[in-house]
Motif scaffolding. Structure first.
Motif, PDB file in Angstrom:
ATOM      1  N   ALA A   1       0.836  -1.200   0.000  1.00  0.00           N
ATOM      2  CA  ALA A   1       0.000   0.000   0.000  1.00  0.00           C
ATOM      3  C   ALA A   1       0.872   1.253   0.000  1.00  0.00           C
ATOM      4  CB  ALA A   1      -0.923  -0.011   1.214  1.00  0.00           C
ATOM      5  N   ALA A   2       1.970   1.207   0.763  1.00  0.00           N
ATOM      6  CA  ALA A   2       2.886   2.356   0.794  1.00  0.00           C
ATOM      7  C   ALA A   2       3.510   2.592  -0.577  1.00  0.00           C
ATOM      8  CB  ALA A   2       3.976   2.116   1.836  1.00  0.00           C
ATOM      9  N   LEU A   3       3.735   1.510  -1.324  1.00  0.00           N
ATOM     10  CA  LEU A   3       4.296   1.618  -2.667  1.00  0.00           C
ATOM     11  C   LEU A   3       3.231   1.865  -3.735  1.00  0.00           C
ATOM     12  CD1 LEU A   3       6.825  -1.364  -2.473  1.00  0.00           C
ATOM     13  CD2 LEU A   3       7.402   1.070  -2.502  1.00  0.00           C
ATOM     14  N   LYS A   4       1.947   1.856  -3.310  1.00  0.00           N
ATOM     15  CA  LYS A   4       0.818   2.043  -4.215  1.00  0.00           C
ATOM     16  C   LYS A   4       0.763   0.970  -5.301  1.00  0.00           C
ATOM     17  CE  LYS A   4       0.520   7.020  -3.427  1.00  0.00           C
ATOM     18  NZ  LYS A   4       0.503   8.374  -4.028  1.00  0.00           N
ATOM     19  N   ARG A   5       1.083  -0.254  -4.890  1.00  0.00           N
ATOM     20  CA  ARG A   5       1.000  -1.394  -5.805  1.00  0.00           C
ATOM     21  C   ARG A   5      -0.325  -2.098  -5.529  1.00  0.00           C
ATOM     22  NH1 ARG A   5       4.793   0.722  -8.933  1.00  0.00           N
ATOM     23  NH2 ARG A   5       6.855   0.751  -7.968  1.00  0.00           N
ATOM     24  N   TRP A   6      -1.401  -1.566  -6.077  1.00  0.00           N
ATOM     25  CA  TRP A   6      -2.731  -2.011  -5.692  1.00  0.00           C
ATOM     26  C   TRP A   6      -3.070  -3.403  -6.196  1.00  0.00           C
ATOM     27  CZ3 TRP A   6      -3.247   0.979  -1.963  1.00  0.00           C
ATOM     28  CH2 TRP A   6      -2.935   2.344  -2.034  1.00  0.00           C
ATOM     29  N   ARG A   7      -2.642  -3.729  -7.396  1.00  0.00           N
ATOM     30  CA  ARG A   7      -2.907  -5.077  -7.898  1.00  0.00           C
ATOM     31  C   ARG A   7      -2.139  -6.117  -7.080  1.00  0.00           C
ATOM     32  NH1 ARG A   7      -1.821  -5.541 -14.100  1.00  0.00           N
ATOM     33  NH2 ARG A   7      -0.472  -3.781 -13.682  1.00  0.00           N
ATOM     34  N   SER A   8      -0.916  -5.785  -6.740  1.00  0.00           N
ATOM     35  CA  SER A   8      -0.116  -6.691  -5.920  1.00  0.00           C
ATOM     36  C   SER A   8      -0.737  -6.847  -4.543  1.00  0.00           C
ATOM     37  CB  SER A   8       1.316  -6.161  -5.788  1.00  0.00           C
ATOM     38  OG  SER A   8       1.947  -6.084  -7.045  1.00  0.00           O
ATOM     39  N   LEU A   9      -1.247  -5.756  -4.002  1.00  0.00           N
ATOM     40  CA  LEU A   9      -1.902  -5.798  -2.698  1.00  0.00           C
ATOM     41  C   LEU A   9      -3.133  -6.704  -2.752  1.00  0.00           C
ATOM     42  CD1 LEU A   9      -2.469  -4.862   0.188  1.00  0.00           C
ATOM     43  CD2 LEU A   9      -3.507  -2.785  -0.761  1.00  0.00           C
ATOM     44  N   LEU A  10      -3.951  -6.537  -3.785  1.00  0.00           N
ATOM     45  CA  LEU A  10      -5.136  -7.376  -3.940  1.00  0.00           C
ATOM     46  C   LEU A  10      -4.743  -8.849  -4.064  1.00  0.00           C
ATOM     47  CD1 LEU A  10      -8.219  -7.636  -4.422  1.00  0.00           C
ATOM     48  CD2 LEU A  10      -7.737  -7.313  -6.868  1.00  0.00           C
ATOM     49  N   TYR A  11      -3.686  -9.107  -4.820  1.00  0.00           N
ATOM     50  CA  TYR A  11      -3.225 -10.478  -5.010  1.00  0.00           C
ATOM     51  C   TYR A  11      -2.781 -11.116  -3.697  1.00  0.00           C
ATOM     52  CZ  TYR A  11      -0.323 -14.397  -6.446  1.00  0.00           C
ATOM     53  OH  TYR A  11       0.231 -15.651  -6.566  1.00  0.00           O
ATOM     54  N   VAL A  12      -1.995 -10.393  -2.922  1.00  0.00           N
ATOM     55  CA  VAL A  12      -1.491 -10.930  -1.654  1.00  0.00           C
ATOM     56  C   VAL A  12      -2.650 -11.265  -0.713  1.00  0.00           C
ATOM     57  CG1 VAL A  12      -0.245 -10.324   0.462  1.00  0.00           C
ATOM     58  CG2 VAL A  12       0.778  -9.859  -1.766  1.00  0.00           C
ATOM     59  N   VAL A  13      -3.577 -10.341  -0.571  1.00  0.00           N
ATOM     60  CA  VAL A  13      -4.697 -10.547   0.358  1.00  0.00           C
ATOM     61  C   VAL A  13      -5.544 -11.743  -0.077  1.00  0.00           C
ATOM     62  CG1 VAL A  13      -6.833  -9.553   1.254  1.00  0.00           C
ATOM     63  CG2 VAL A  13      -4.763  -8.149   1.094  1.00  0.00           C
ATOM     64  N   LEU A  14      -5.915 -11.788  -1.367  1.00  0.00           N
ATOM     65  CA  LEU A  14      -6.752 -12.884  -1.841  1.00  0.00           C
ATOM     66  C   LEU A  14      -6.013 -14.223  -1.823  1.00  0.00           C
ATOM     67  CD1 LEU A  14      -8.683 -11.301  -4.849  1.00  0.00           C
ATOM     68  CD2 LEU A  14      -9.491 -11.703  -2.528  1.00  0.00           C
ATOM     69  N   ALA A  15      -4.737 -14.200  -2.200  1.00  0.00           N
ATOM     70  CA  ALA A  15      -3.975 -15.448  -2.272  1.00  0.00           C
ATOM     71  C   ALA A  15      -3.802 -16.075  -0.896  1.00  0.00           C
ATOM     72  CB  ALA A  15      -2.612 -15.200  -2.911  1.00  0.00           C
ATOM     73  N   LEU A  16      -3.397 -15.285   0.092  1.00  0.00           N
ATOM     74  CA  LEU A  16      -3.113 -15.841   1.412  1.00  0.00           C
ATOM     75  C   LEU A  16      -4.379 -16.112   2.219  1.00  0.00           C
ATOM     76  CD1 LEU A  16       0.110 -13.853   2.397  1.00  0.00           C
ATOM     77  CD2 LEU A  16      -0.131 -16.021   1.175  1.00  0.00           C
ATOM     78  N   ALA A  17      -5.336 -15.186   2.169  1.00  0.00           N
ATOM     79  CA  ALA A  17      -6.591 -15.423   2.885  1.00  0.00           C
ATOM     80  C   ALA A  17      -7.366 -16.577   2.241  1.00  0.00           C
ATOM     81  CB  ALA A  17      -7.440 -14.154   2.890  1.00  0.00           C
ATOM     82  N   GLY A  18      -7.400 -16.585   0.916  1.00  0.00           N
ATOM     83  CA  GLY A  18      -8.094 -17.652   0.214  1.00  0.00           C
ATOM     84  C   GLY A  18      -7.458 -19.004   0.453  1.00  0.00           C
ATOM     85  N   ASN A  19      -6.143 -19.033   0.575  1.00  0.00           N
ATOM     86  CA  ASN A  19      -5.441 -20.279   0.840  1.00  0.00           C
ATOM     87  C   ASN A  19      -5.920 -20.928   2.135  1.00  0.00           C
ATOM     88  OD1 ASN A  19      -2.873 -21.992   0.155  1.00  0.00           O
ATOM     89  ND2 ASN A  19      -2.673 -21.493   2.325  1.00  0.00           N
ATOM     90  N   THR A  20      -6.065 -20.123   3.172  1.00  0.00           N
ATOM     91  CA  THR A  20      -6.525 -20.645   4.465  1.00  0.00           C
ATOM     92  C   THR A  20      -7.964 -21.135   4.382  1.00  0.00           C
ATOM     93  OG1 THR A  20      -5.031 -19.170   5.672  1.00  0.00           O
ATOM     94  CG2 THR A  20      -6.905 -20.068   6.885  1.00  0.00           C
ATOM     95  N   LEU A  21      -8.822 -20.357   3.754  1.00  0.00           N
ATOM     96  CA  LEU A  21     -10.235 -20.741   3.640  1.00  0.00           C
ATOM     97  C   LEU A  21     -10.411 -22.010   2.811  1.00  0.00           C
ATOM     98  CD1 LEU A  21     -11.868 -17.230   3.104  1.00  0.00           C
ATOM     99  CD2 LEU A  21     -11.875 -18.623   5.185  1.00  0.00           C
ATOM    100  N   ILE A  22      -9.660 -22.122   1.726  1.00  0.00           N
ATOM    101  CA  ILE A  22      -9.738 -23.316   0.883  1.00  0.00           C
ATOM    102  C   ILE A  22      -9.319 -24.545   1.673  1.00  0.00           C
ATOM    103  CG2 ILE A  22      -8.698 -24.481  -1.099  1.00  0.00           C
ATOM    104  CD1 ILE A  22      -8.606 -21.711  -2.462  1.00  0.00           C
ATOM    105  N   ASN A  23      -8.254 -24.407   2.455  1.00  0.00           N
ATOM    106  CA  ASN A  23      -7.791 -25.546   3.247  1.00  0.00           C
ATOM    107  C   ASN A  23      -8.848 -26.002   4.244  1.00  0.00           C
ATOM    108  OD1 ASN A  23      -6.094 -26.327   6.041  1.00  0.00           O
ATOM    109  ND2 ASN A  23      -5.392 -27.309   4.165  1.00  0.00           N
ATOM    110  N   ILE A  24      -9.481 -25.058   4.908  1.00  0.00           N
ATOM    111  CA  ILE A  24     -10.516 -25.400   5.890  1.00  0.00           C
ATOM    112  C   ILE A  24     -11.664 -26.141   5.221  1.00  0.00           C
ATOM    113  CG2 ILE A  24     -12.272 -24.429   7.432  1.00  0.00           C
ATOM    114  CD1 ILE A  24     -10.268 -22.169   8.045  1.00  0.00           C
ATOM    115  N   GLU A  25     -12.098 -25.640   4.062  1.00  0.00           N
ATOM    116  CA  GLU A  25     -13.224 -26.255   3.364  1.00  0.00           C
ATOM    117  C   GLU A  25     -12.878 -27.651   2.840  1.00  0.00           C
ATOM    118  OE1 GLU A  25     -16.323 -25.190   3.212  1.00  0.00           O
ATOM    119  OE2 GLU A  25     -15.720 -23.525   4.502  1.00  0.00           O
TER     120      GLU A  25
END
Length: 223
Positions: A95-119
Motif C-alpha cells: 500500500a505504501a508503494l501504491k502497488r494495488w494489484r499486488s496488494l489485492l493479489y497478496v490478500v486474496l492469495a493468502l486469505a483464500g489459501n486458508t479458507l480453501i484448506n478449511i473447506e
C-alpha cells in the motif's frame, strides 16, 4: 495478398503472446488440479495409500532428541496462523508503494489459501495418522490436505510472483524450496500428516496462487 500476409503475421504474433499464458494455465493450474483430483479420489476410495505408512515409518526411524526439538521449532513457521500477520505486513508495504494489484493479489492469495484448506479438510474428513506419540499436541482438525504444506507453498509462490525478474529471485527460489521441504519434513517427522496430505496441499496451493496471479497479474507492477 499483402493483407493475407499481414493477417497471418498478426495471428502468429497473438499466438506467441498468448502461448506462455496458456502454458501457465495448463502447467500451473490444470495439472496441479488434476493431480489433486486423483489424490482426493484415492483418499476417498482407499482411505490411505499403500505408500503413506511406509514413508512415515521410514522418516520416524531417523528420530533423535535433537531432531525432535528441530522439527517442533521449524513446524511453527508453516502454521496457517502466521498468514494473517504476514499478509498484513506485506499489505502495508504494498500500500505504501501504491502497488494495488499486488496488494489485492497478496490478500486474496493468502486469505483464500486458508479458507480453501478449511473447506477441503471438512469435505474429505480424513483422520490424521496416529502411528506414534511425537510428544507434541496433536491438531484437532482433519488431515487432507495439509494446511502447513499449503501455507508454505502459498507464501513462496506469492513472493516469487511479486519478485518477478528481480535479481533476488534465484535466492528466493533456493530458500523457498528449502523452506517448503523443511515444513513438509516436520509434518511427516511429527507423524501428524500422511505424505499424500503434503502432496495434496502443495498441488492445491500451486493451482490457487498461480491461477489467481494469471487473473490479477500483479507481476505487471514492478516491485
Amino acid at each position: 495478398m499483402a493483407d493475407d500476409v499481414k493477417e497471418g503475421l498478426a495471428q502468429e504474433e497473438i499466438a506467441l503472446t498468448t502461448s506462455p499464458v496458456t502454458s501457465l494455465w495448463i502447467l500451473g493450474v490444470g495439472l496441479p488440479l488434476a493431480g489433486f483430483g486423483l489424490l482426493g479420489f484415492g483418499v476417498w476410495k482407499l482411505g490411505d495409500f499403500p505408500w503413506d505408512e511406509p514413508i512415515l515409518q521410514a522418516v520416524h526411524a531417523t528420530a533423535t532428541a535433537t531432531l525432535d526439538r528441530l522439527a517442533q521449532g521449524i513446524t511453527r513457521l508453516g502454521s496457517p496462523w502466521i498468514l494473517p500477520p504476514l499478509a498484513g505486513l506485506m499489505a502495508i508495504a504494498l500500500a505504501a508503494l501504491k502497488r494495488w494489484r499486488s496488494l489485492l493479489y497478496v490478500v486474496l492469495a493468502l486469505a483464500g489459501n486458508t479458507l480453501i484448506n478449511i473447506e477441503l479438510k471438512d469435505l474429505w474428513k480424513r483422520d490424521r495418522p496416529f502411528l506414534w506419540d511425537s510428544g507434541t499436541p496433536r491438531p484437532h482438525d482433519f488431515s487432507f490436505p495439509s494446511g502447513h504444506a499449503m501455507t508454505s507453498v502459498a507464501i513462496v509462490v506469492v513472493l516469487l510472483i511479486l519478485l518477478g525478474s528481480s535479481r533476488w529471485r534465484p535466492w528466493a527460489v533456493l530458500f523457498g524450496v528449502l523452506f517448503v521441504l523443511a515444513i513438509a519434513w516436520t509434518r511427516l517427522y511429527l507423524g501428524v500428516h500422511y505424505p499424500s496430505d503434503i502432496l495434496g496441499g502443495w498441488l492445491v496451493a500451486i493451482a490457487w496462487t498461480v491461477g489467481l496471479s494469471l487473473l490479477i497479474q500483479p507481476q505487471g507492477e514492478k516491485i
